[in-house]
Structure formats: C-alpha cells, structure tokens
Design a protein around this motif. Structure first.
Motif, PDB file in Angstrom:
ATOM      1  N   ALA A  77      29.765   0.621  59.555  1.00 41.61           N
ATOM      2  CA  ALA A  77      30.070   0.660  60.990  1.00 41.61           C
ATOM      3  C   ALA A  77      31.288  -0.176  61.366  1.00 41.61           C
ATOM      4  O   ALA A  77      31.976   0.130  62.339  1.00 41.61           O
ATOM      5  CB  ALA A  77      28.854   0.198  61.794  1.00 41.61           C
ATOM      6  N   GLY A  78      31.586  -1.234  60.611  1.00 40.97           N
ATOM      7  CA  GLY A  78      32.701  -2.102  60.960  1.00 40.97           C
ATOM      8  C   GLY A  78      34.001  -1.768  60.268  1.00 40.97           C
ATOM      9  O   GLY A  78      34.953  -2.539  60.311  1.00 40.97           O
ATOM     10  N   THR A  79      34.101  -0.617  59.631  1.00 40.15           N
ATOM     11  CA  THR A  79      35.277  -0.269  58.846  1.00 40.15           C
ATOM     12  C   THR A  79      36.439   0.121  59.711  1.00 40.15           C
ATOM     13  O   THR A  79      36.300   0.886  60.664  1.00 40.15           O
ATOM     14  CB  THR A  79      34.931   0.882  57.881  1.00 40.15           C
ATOM     15  OG1 THR A  79      33.880   0.470  57.039  1.00 40.15           O
ATOM     16  CG2 THR A  79      36.146   1.260  57.038  1.00 40.15           C
ATOM     17  N   ARG A  80      37.622  -0.378  59.371  1.00 41.00           N
ATOM     18  CA  ARG A  80      38.874   0.013  60.020  1.00 41.00           C
ATOM     19  C   ARG A  80      39.818   0.540  58.946  1.00 41.00           C
ATOM     20  O   ARG A  80      39.812   0.048  57.828  1.00 41.00           O
ATOM     21  CB  ARG A  80      39.539  -1.180  60.705  1.00 41.00           C
ATOM     22  CG  ARG A  80      38.718  -1.787  61.791  1.00 41.00           C
ATOM     23  CD  ARG A  80      39.434  -2.953  62.392  1.00 41.00           C
ATOM     24  NE  ARG A  80      40.101  -3.704  61.325  1.00 41.00           N
ATOM     25  CZ  ARG A  80      40.581  -4.919  61.482  1.00 41.00           C
ATOM     26  NH1 ARG A  80      40.516  -5.522  62.594  1.00 41.00           N
ATOM     27  NH2 ARG A  80      41.171  -5.537  60.473  1.00 41.00           N
ATOM     28  N   SER A 129      36.838  -8.791  59.302  1.00 37.39           N
ATOM     29  CA  SER A 129      38.089  -8.040  59.293  1.00 37.39           C
ATOM     30  C   SER A 129      38.186  -7.169  58.045  1.00 37.39           C
ATOM     31  O   SER A 129      39.175  -7.181  57.348  1.00 37.39           O
ATOM     32  CB  SER A 129      39.278  -9.004  59.357  1.00 37.39           C
ATOM     33  OG  SER A 129      39.245  -9.854  58.241  1.00 37.39           O
ATOM     34  N   TYR A 130      37.141  -6.439  57.758  1.00 38.11           N
ATOM     35  CA  TYR A 130      37.147  -5.593  56.583  1.00 38.11           C
ATOM     36  C   TYR A 130      37.698  -4.223  56.928  1.00 38.11           C
ATOM     37  O   TYR A 130      37.462  -3.702  58.007  1.00 38.11           O
ATOM     38  CB  TYR A 130      35.746  -5.455  56.006  1.00 38.11           C
ATOM     39  CG  TYR A 130      35.156  -6.773  55.604  1.00 38.11           C
ATOM     40  CD1 TYR A 130      35.799  -7.572  54.679  1.00 38.11           C
ATOM     41  CD2 TYR A 130      33.974  -7.227  56.151  1.00 38.11           C
ATOM     42  CE1 TYR A 130      35.278  -8.785  54.300  1.00 38.11           C
ATOM     43  CE2 TYR A 130      33.443  -8.441  55.778  1.00 38.11           C
ATOM     44  CZ  TYR A 130      34.094  -9.211  54.853  1.00 38.11           C
ATOM     45  OH  TYR A 130      33.576 -10.409  54.474  1.00 38.11           O
ATOM     46  N   GLY A 131      38.377  -3.641  55.988  1.00 42.60           N
ATOM     47  CA  GLY A 131      38.912  -2.309  56.200  1.00 42.60           C
ATOM     48  C   GLY A 131      39.766  -1.886  55.033  1.00 42.60           C
ATOM     49  O   GLY A 131      39.801  -2.527  53.990  1.00 42.60           O
ATOM     50  N   ALA A 132      40.456  -0.774  55.231  1.00 43.03           N
ATOM     51  CA  ALA A 132      41.301  -0.212  54.185  1.00 43.03           C
ATOM     52  C   ALA A 132      42.717  -0.094  54.703  1.00 43.03           C
ATOM     53  O   ALA A 132      42.945   0.421  55.793  1.00 43.03           O
ATOM     54  CB  ALA A 132      40.779   1.165  53.761  1.00 43.03           C
ATOM     55  N   SER A 133      43.665  -0.581  53.925  1.00 41.89           N
ATOM     56  CA  SER A 133      45.074  -0.433  54.214  1.00 41.89           C
ATOM     57  C   SER A 133      45.637   0.533  53.177  1.00 41.89           C
ATOM     58  O   SER A 133      45.722   0.195  51.997  1.00 41.89           O
ATOM     59  CB  SER A 133      45.779  -1.783  54.121  1.00 41.89           C
ATOM     60  OG  SER A 133      47.172  -1.616  54.259  1.00 41.89           O
TER      61      SER A 133
END
Length: 177
Positions: free
Chosen positions: A169-172, A148-152
């Motif tokens: 590739a898995g970035t949200r 659940s990696y990403g940028a908020s």
C-alpha cells in the motif's frame, strides 16, 4: 553463504521445463558461480538470490562505495545476471531490505525469460533492456510498513515482453531520470 562452481537445473534436450536454483543467506558471495536453469524445449527455469541487501555492479565495482551503506550484504555483477538471462534462465533478486542496480542490464541473446526485482525497502535501477527474446520485468516493492519505500526506474525496453510494477500500500514509483 558462498556459492561457487557450476549449478544446473535444466530441462532435457527433448522436452521439460527448467528447474529452480535458490541461493539464500543474509550475505551471499556469488563471484565465480555459473550455471543454468534453462530449457531448450520448455519454459525457462529460475535462479533466485535472496539476501539482506543487494547491489548489482559492473565487473570490478568496488565494495564499500555503496549508496546504501559502507558496504552491502551482497553484490552481484551485471555480467553474471546478463549471462543467466542470455542462456535462458529467469533471474529473481529478492532483497529483504534494499536493492540497487548501479549499472544497466542488457539481455542480448536467448529466448524469453523474466527478471524479477523484489525488495522490502527501496529499489533503484539503471536501464534494463533486451535485444533478443522477450524480457518480462517484474518490480515488486513490499512497502506496507510506510516510510519512503518505492521504486526508482529509468528506462525499460523488453523487446515485446511485459512490465509489471507494484507492491504494498505504501509503494511509490518514480522515473529516475
């Protein structure tokens, strides 16, 4: 790693670009460090901080109340980052794990610089904005490993600078409002 005192890698008064300052270690203690990688007649230099996890907090922010864990590897004050940006030094925060900016970052003086936020896990920010000089903002999440990696991100206002958001590739990316 403890960084204290004043560290400079500046361009000359007649010309030349700013240099590069790197503060590395699993845990960084940076309270009280000052300095600059600015260049009055050239391109801004860079100050890189690259520990395990990073929290950016307001002055006086208490350690141990992190949303990451009981305590973070490294915390840096928002006023330190703002001071570096305002004096013409680009700042890169590169966490090997997570990066959380609990407060706003406000660039209020100086020329064009870049703020880079990079992590191998999660990035979460407060508002980032500039009212003086262009502020380029780079947000990079290295999330190829899945999870659940990403940028908020909340609000970013660059005063004419560029914004780049990307990663593995898995970035949200989601709006943190």
């Amino acid at each position: 790693t403890t960084a204290q005192g004043a560290i400079y890698a500046k361009g000359g008064a007649q010309g030349g670009d700013g240099g590069r300052i790197e503060t590395s270690g699993h845990t960084l203690i940076t309270q009280g460090v000052t300095g600059s990688a600015s260049a009055p007649k050239g391109m801004a230099g860079e100050w890189l901080f690259d520990p395990g996890t990073i929290e950016v907090r307001s002055d006086g922010g208490a350690l141990g109340s992190s949303s990451l864990s009981a305590s973070s590897d490294t915390w840096i004050t928002d006023t330190s980052i703002e001071s570096f940006l305002n004096n013409g030094t680009s700042v890169t925060l590169a966490a090997n794990e997570h990066l959380v900016v609990h407060t706003d970052i406000n660039k209020t003086a100086g020329g064009d610089v870049t703020l880079t936020l990079k992590a191998n896990g999660r990035i979460s920010t407060g508002n980032i904005y500039s009212t003086a000089g262009k502020l380029n903002v780079v947000v990079w999440v290295e999330a190829d490993g899945g999870g659940s990696y990403g940028a908020s991100l909340v609000n970013i206002s660059t005063n004419g600078g560029h914004v780049w958001v990307g990663g593995g590739a898995g970035t949200r990316v989601w709006n943190g409002l």
